[in-house]
Scaffold this motif. Structure first.
Motif, PDB file in Angstrom:
ATOM      1  N   THR A  39       3.395   7.407  -8.846  1.00 35.51           N
ATOM      2  CA  THR A  39       3.185   6.627 -10.059  1.00 35.51           C
ATOM      3  C   THR A  39       4.368   6.775 -11.005  1.00 35.51           C
ATOM      4  O   THR A  39       4.897   5.790 -11.530  1.00 35.51           O
ATOM      5  CB  THR A  39       1.902   7.114 -10.772  1.00 35.51           C
ATOM      6  N   ALA A  40       4.798   8.015 -11.174  1.00 31.55           N
ATOM      7  CA  ALA A  40       5.933   8.257 -12.063  1.00 31.55           C
ATOM      8  C   ALA A  40       7.177   7.563 -11.546  1.00 31.55           C
ATOM      9  O   ALA A  40       7.926   6.938 -12.312  1.00 31.55           O
ATOM     10  CB  ALA A  40       6.172   9.763 -12.175  1.00 31.55           C
ATOM     11  N   VAL A  41       7.384   7.647 -10.242  1.00 34.63           N
ATOM     12  CA  VAL A  41       8.575   7.030  -9.656  1.00 34.63           C
ATOM     13  C   VAL A  41       8.555   5.525  -9.867  1.00 34.63           C
ATOM     14  O   VAL A  41       9.563   4.922 -10.264  1.00 34.63           O
ATOM     15  CB  VAL A  41       8.647   7.356  -8.151  1.00 34.63           C
ATOM     16  N   LEU A  42       7.411   4.908  -9.643  1.00 34.07           N
ATOM     17  CA  LEU A  42       7.332   3.455  -9.784  1.00 34.07           C
ATOM     18  C   LEU A  42       7.596   3.051 -11.221  1.00 34.07           C
ATOM     19  O   LEU A  42       8.292   2.077 -11.498  1.00 34.07           O
ATOM     20  CB  LEU A  42       5.966   2.947  -9.328  1.00 34.07           C
ATOM     21  N   ARG A  43       7.072   3.846 -12.150  1.00 35.89           N
ATOM     22  CA  ARG A  43       7.328   3.549 -13.568  1.00 35.89           C
ATOM     23  C   ARG A  43       8.817   3.612 -13.859  1.00 35.89           C
ATOM     24  O   ARG A  43       9.366   2.797 -14.581  1.00 35.89           O
ATOM     25  CB  ARG A  43       6.607   4.573 -14.445  1.00 35.89           C
ATOM     26  N   LYS A  44       9.458   4.637 -13.244  1.00 39.09           N
ATOM     27  CA  LYS A  44      10.876   4.833 -13.497  1.00 39.09           C
ATOM     28  C   LYS A  44      11.697   3.684 -12.902  1.00 39.09           C
ATOM     29  O   LYS A  44      12.705   3.256 -13.467  1.00 39.09           O
ATOM     30  CB  LYS A  44      11.310   6.161 -12.871  1.00 39.09           C
ATOM     31  N   THR A  78       0.408  11.030  -5.091  1.00 35.08           N
ATOM     32  CA  THR A  78       0.163   9.764  -5.766  1.00 35.08           C
ATOM     33  C   THR A  78       0.648   9.812  -7.206  1.00 35.08           C
ATOM     34  O   THR A  78       1.220   8.854  -7.723  1.00 35.08           O
ATOM     35  CB  THR A  78      -1.340   9.428  -5.727  1.00 35.08           C
ATOM     36  N   ARG A  79       0.423  10.960  -7.847  1.00 35.24           N
ATOM     37  CA  ARG A  79       0.892  11.094  -9.233  1.00 35.24           C
ATOM     38  C   ARG A  79       2.406  10.965  -9.296  1.00 35.24           C
ATOM     39  O   ARG A  79       2.956  10.252 -10.130  1.00 35.24           O
ATOM     40  CB  ARG A  79       0.439  12.447  -9.805  1.00 35.24           C
ATOM     41  N   ASP A  80       3.081  11.643  -8.364  1.00 36.43           N
ATOM     42  CA  ASP A  80       4.541  11.544  -8.329  1.00 36.43           C
ATOM     43  C   ASP A  80       4.973  10.102  -8.102  1.00 36.43           C
ATOM     44  O   ASP A  80       5.906   9.614  -8.743  1.00 36.43           O
ATOM     45  CB  ASP A  80       5.109  12.415  -7.205  1.00 36.43           C
ATOM     46  N   GLU A 119       0.811  -1.215   0.000  1.00 34.92           N
ATOM     47  CA  GLU A 119       0.000   0.000   0.000  1.00 34.92           C
ATOM     48  C   GLU A 119       0.846   1.267   0.000  1.00 34.92           C
ATOM     49  O   GLU A 119       0.759   2.089   0.908  1.00 34.92           O
ATOM     50  CB  GLU A 119      -0.968  -0.011   1.194  1.00 34.92           C
ATOM     51  N   PRO A 120       1.668   1.449  -1.032  1.00 38.46           N
ATOM     52  CA  PRO A 120       2.549   2.624  -1.046  1.00 38.46           C
ATOM     53  C   PRO A 120       1.795   3.940  -1.138  1.00 38.46           C
ATOM     54  O   PRO A 120       2.330   4.974  -0.741  1.00 38.46           O
ATOM     55  CB  PRO A 120       3.402   2.401  -2.303  1.00 38.46           C
ATOM     56  N   ALA A 121       0.588   3.929  -1.647  1.00 42.01           N
ATOM     57  CA  ALA A 121      -0.109   5.201  -1.852  1.00 42.01           C
ATOM     58  C   ALA A 121      -1.072   5.533  -0.716  1.00 42.01           C
ATOM     59  O   ALA A 121      -1.707   6.592  -0.741  1.00 42.01           O
ATOM     60  CB  ALA A 121      -0.869   5.177  -3.180  1.00 42.01           C
ATOM     61  N   MET A 123      -4.327   0.082 -11.889  1.00 43.13           N
ATOM     62  CA  MET A 123      -4.678  -0.163 -13.296  1.00 43.13           C
ATOM     63  C   MET A 123      -3.714   0.539 -14.234  1.00 43.13           C
ATOM     64  O   MET A 123      -3.445   0.062 -15.337  1.00 43.13           O
ATOM     65  CB  MET A 123      -6.105   0.331 -13.578  1.00 43.13           C
ATOM     66  N   SER A 124      -3.177   1.684 -13.793  1.00 43.56           N
ATOM     67  CA  SER A 124      -2.337   2.429 -14.727  1.00 43.56           C
ATOM     68  C   SER A 124      -0.906   1.915 -14.787  1.00 43.56           C
ATOM     69  O   SER A 124      -0.247   2.038 -15.803  1.00 43.56           O
ATOM     70  CB  SER A 124      -2.358   3.924 -14.402  1.00 43.56           C
TER      71      SER A 124
END
Ligand code: ATP
Ligand code: MG
Lengths: 333, 299, 260
Positions: free
Chosen positions: C196-201, C192-194, C182-184, C220-221
């Motif tokens: 998401t970007a970090v996890l993608r990176k 949360t948006r940040d 549950e990171p968010a 989902m994203s």
């Protein structure tokens, strides 16, 4: 059993951040300790011989208080049996001195080794005990001490005790040596403990104390944490004993009773489990001075200790609340 | 033949007298366990407070303070013990709900104060305090049984029996059990934690006085007698798992017998070291008490 | 593709029960490298328990666990951490006595070689090692968008930031398996948006990343595959699209809404 470690109260009341502050550029605690040491260096020239002697004992007892506080801060555990370790150190010095005429050069390292080793040996069978269970076990440890001393009387001199007279630095005044050796030991131990706070081992111990599962997940095993902190605390306890033996000049069973173990804990509580030089000095001074000041009315000693212990604990409990209430009041005002 | 001789002349009497003292350890241990079970505090003042009340009985019946009859003196001392227990718990109760270890350290403070008060009131002298019981002795199968033995046994059985009946059948006792099982759920159900804690602390104090009065005739009374006796009670409680009343009972008798055997067969000089060994061993082999596997830790 | 298969965290038939209550009922999982795997399910489904089994905090009664073909059963958490299997905690588990930087340093402290002498004496080895760790920690904090909080204590940060620090501690050691619980939770929208970007990176071809999350948009994203857990059993496994349209999943989520 609730998991709340005893140090919660103390840690949250006044975090001991000397090491931290030094790191972040502010050097106040280091400077405080430096000034304090400088002042203490001159004390023998201002005070009489008996006060110099008493101050030396204060330093020695401060090391013992530090050993107990360290266990609380880094292990989350309370010991009421640290006289076991102080006795170990004191008799290392006493026996080597009286039997073999060997001075501190050899006996202090021996005391440290014995303290660490027996700390580890005690930690292993008690590694799964926490909180109250460990406290009761250390109590049994403290009780076994006088008995062991008296039964090894061939070595320990039984009730009579031993007299430590071999100088550390031949030729120098013995009275001054007893003072300065104690001061040096205290400063060295405090410095080492401040370093520990910055080391990976020290940080791992702190994490293991508050979040054992997290520490586990990042590679610090609980058993390792417990055994390490007992070894360190035992070693420092033994250094306290070694210093007591040299500065106090006599080693006898009376100095290592069950009550003495409780007094060390009281000293630790009175200094709010602090690890910095000024804090442990408060604890050590308490342990040393109260019995001296009340020596003419011995019955008041336990009463005074008891009241001080309760007073400090209740203060620790009510202070944050009072402060919060005052803050709220000033906000509304 | 000599084996049987030693069995009859040494072992049986040792076990018998060990069992008698063990009953007293059990009385002390039961008090400690009652307090621990519900409030999670180890009461280190138990021994010193019980010692103080034993001295009160002495002072009130011997003329040092007053010259009451033994019975009246005991009654007053009991009341004092109850008052002290009430006071101690009242002072530390805010801590109890915060940290069990901090409140345990606080009880050390009360222990120190009780010891100091005993010293201030009665000095450091050794006094004798006997029980008003008939002196007789008879032997059964080579076992010498004294009036003291029977008194201890009878009082212990009656007291412990009464305790278990109270805990099993009275409202407070049931609340005590509920809170010991799950304080949160019990409080949600409307049980008052504090009143149950008071019940446990006061009952423990009474058990402590009974134990102290019964143990003193075997030795003498000094500031440290009862506190030392309570240390064996600590060991008994630890062996029983510290949270089990039947465990404390069994632990007490076991410690009594073991200590007797150890002092006789091995050495009387290492009894505390032996106790340390027993505690460490018991905590490692039976971390939850000896009765855990027998399934007896119901209460 | 081959790489993904070999460097996967696998569990077969993981069964866990507490006093007769079956929390996990024989789960088969395969968390592949190069993918972000989502693990979702209602409260009490057993998501954290599965994490605990995989990291060694709990030992499941049945089943085998392996990473890259190597069995992990019986290894303590510390040994699994040494293999690069790290996690974050649902309930923030930062040490209040350590600074934020030091908390993050704990993620790599196990790699340290400075001995006990360095712990007590100001020896160069220990000092240099600490500086290196501090640098790595600062880099990890900066990656997560927290460049200036190193000297603060966790208690001085808002809960959302504490969670990011917790993630920084997990990623600072360049893990091979990263499990985030549950990171968010507790993060606001922009945080949360940040995240998401970090996890993608963070996602890379040789990293196994597993995310437990209640925030469906996030899951989902970013996830390539999603496991849906309910009462200790998987009700669906598949891509976000497949899971979103799965009837059972819809029923569980809608059903639990009805109950409330
Ligand atoms: N140590 C434990 N002892 C007893 N029961 C446990 C333990 N750990 C978990 N459980 C039980 O296992 C079940 C699953 O818990 P778990 O924490 O894995 O759920 P979760 O899916 O992570 O839920 P959440 O979304 O609320 O975090 C719960 O019913 C919980 O009560
Ligand atoms: Mg969870």
């Amino acid at each position: 059993m609730s998991e709340a470690p005893v140090s919660d109260q103390a840690t949250h009341m006044s975090p001991d951040r000397s090491a931290m502050a030094r790191l972040s550029g502010s050097i106040t605690p280091g400077v405080t300790a430096g000034i304090l040491v400088a002042v203490l260096m001159f004390m023998p020239y201002l005070l009489g011989g008996s006060w110099t002697f008493t101050l030396g004992l204060c330093f020695a007892n401060s090391i013992g208080v530090l050993a107990v506080s360290l266990l609380v801060r880094y292990g989350g555990e309370v010991s009421i049996g640290h006289t076991f370790f102080t006795a170990l150190g004191a008799y290392s010095v006493g026996v080597l001195d009286t039997r073999y005429g060997i001075s501190l050069w050899a006996s202090v390292p021996l005391a440290l080794c014995l303290g660490v080793t027996l700390g580890l040996l005690f930690a292993w069978p008690s590694r799964n005990l926490h909180g109250i269970y460990l406290a009761v076990t250390t109590l049994a440890l403290a009780l076994a001490v006088p008995e062991m001393i008296n039964n090894f009387d061939a070595l320990t001199g039984g009730y009579e005790g031993l007299y430590v007279a071999t100088p550390f630095i031949p030729g120098a005044s013995m009275g001054l040596q007893r003072y300065y050796v104690a001061l040096a030991m205290l400063v060295i131990v405090c410095f080492a403990v401040a370093r520990l706070r910055l080391s990976r081992q020290g940080m791992a111990l702190l994490l293991a104390k508050t979040h054992p599962a997290a520490a586990d997940a990042f590679g610090t095993r609980r058993v390792w944490a417990r055994i390490s902190i007992m070894g360190i605390s035992g070693g420092i306890g033994a250094l306290c004993g070694a210093t007591l033996a040299f500065s106090g000049s006599t080693v006898s069973p009376g100095g290592f009773t069950f009550w003495q173990a409780i007094f060390l804990l009281v000293g630790s509580v009175v200094s709010f489990y602090g690890l910095s030089l000024p804090r442990v000095l408060i604890g050590g001074a308490f342990v040393t001075l109260v019995p001296q000041l009340l020596s003419s009315s011995g019955a008041w000693i336990p009463v005074f200790y008891g009241l001080a212990l309760l007073g400090m604990i209740l203060l620790g409990h009510y202070m944050p609340r009072i402060r919060k209430a005052m803050a709220r009041k000033s906000e509304t005002a | 033949m000599t084996f049987w001789d030693s069995l009859i002349y040494d072992l049986f009497p040792l076990m018998w007298s060990g069992m008698i003292t063990g009953c007293l350890y059990a009385l002390g241990a039961l008090g400690l366990v009652m307090i621990f079970k519900c409030s999670k505090v180890v009461n280190f003042s138990h021994g010193n407070v019980a010692g103080l009340t034993a001295f009160l009985v002495y002072g009130l019946s011997s003329g040092v303070l007053m010259s009451l009859s033994w019975g009246a003196a005991v009654l007053v001392a009991m009341l004092a013990a109850v008052a002290i227990a009430f006071l101690i718990y009242s002072i530390i109760s805010p801590l109890v709900f915060e940290s069990d270890l901090t409140s345990t350290i606080a009880t050390l403070g009360f222990g120190l104060i009780a010891q100091g008060v005993t010293l201030l009131m009665f000095g450091a002298d050794i006094v004798a305090l006997d029980l008003p019981i008939p002196r007789f002795a008879f032997s059964v199968l080579g076992l010498l049984v004294t009036g003291y033995d029977l008194t201890v046994l009878a009082v212990a059985i009656v007291t412990i029996g009464a305790l278990f009946i109270v805990i099993d059948y009275t409202k407070l006792g049931i609340a005590f059990r509920a809170i010991s099982e799950n304080p949160f759920a019990a409080e949600v159900c409307g049980l008052n934690l504090k009143s149950v804690h008071y019940f446990a602390w006061i009952t423990a104090a009474i058990l402590g006085v009974i134990g102290a009065l019964l143990i003193v005739p075997t030795t003498f009374l000094s500031v440290t007698t009862v506190a030392t006796f309570m240390l064996q009670a600590f060991a008994a409680a630890v062996i029983g798992g510290f949270a089990s009343l039947p465990g404390a009972l069994v632990g007490g008798v076991l410690i009594g017998v073991l200590m007797n055997l150890f002092t006789f067969y091995v050495s009387p000089e290492y009894s505390s070291t032996f106790l340390l060994g027993v505690i460490l061993l018991a905590l490692n082999i039976f971390p939850n008490g000896i009765l855990q596997n027998v399934g007896g830790s119901r209460v | 593709m081959m790489d993904q298969q070999t460097h996967a965290l696998r569990g077969e038939g993981i069964a866990l029960s507490f006093g007769g209550i079956k929390v996990l009922k024989g789960l088969d999982v395969e968390f592949r490298a190069g993918e972000i795997t989502g693990l979702i399910g209602p409260n009490g489904a057993g998501k954290t328990s599965l994490f605990n089994c995989l990291t060694g905090a709990y030992s499941p009664q049945e089943g085998t666990i392996s990473y890259a073909g190597e069995p992990l059963n019986g290894l303590p958490p510390a040994a699994r951490a040494a293999k690069g299997i790290v996690r974050s905690f649902q309930h923030v588990a930062l040490c209040p006595d350590l600074t934020v930087r030091e908390n993050v340093m704990m993620g790599i402290a196990r790699n340290g070689t400075a001995g006990w002498f360095s712990a007590f004496l100001p020896l160069t080895k220990g000092i240099r090692e600490r500086e290196e760790m501090a640098r790595a920690a600062d880099a990890a904090l900066a990656d997560l968008g927290l460049p200036d909080v190193g000297d603060k204590f966790p208690g001085e940060l808002p809960p959302g930031m504490q969670r990011l620090v917790e993630i920084a501690r997990a990623v600072v050691g360049k893990p091979s398996v990263l499990m985030l619980d549950e990171p968010a939770a507790g993060l606001n929208n922009s945080e949360t948006r940040d995240l998401t970007a970090v996890l993608r990176k963070l996602a890379s071809t040789d990293l196994v990343m597993v995310v437990v999350e209640h925030d469906m948009d996030l899951v989902m994203s970013i996830c390539d595959r999603i496991y849906v857990l309910n009462f200790g059993e998987f009700v669906a496994v598949g891509s976000p699209g497949e899971v979103r349209t799965n009837d059972d999943v819809v029923r569980i989520y809608l059903g639990s809404d009805d109950d409330e």
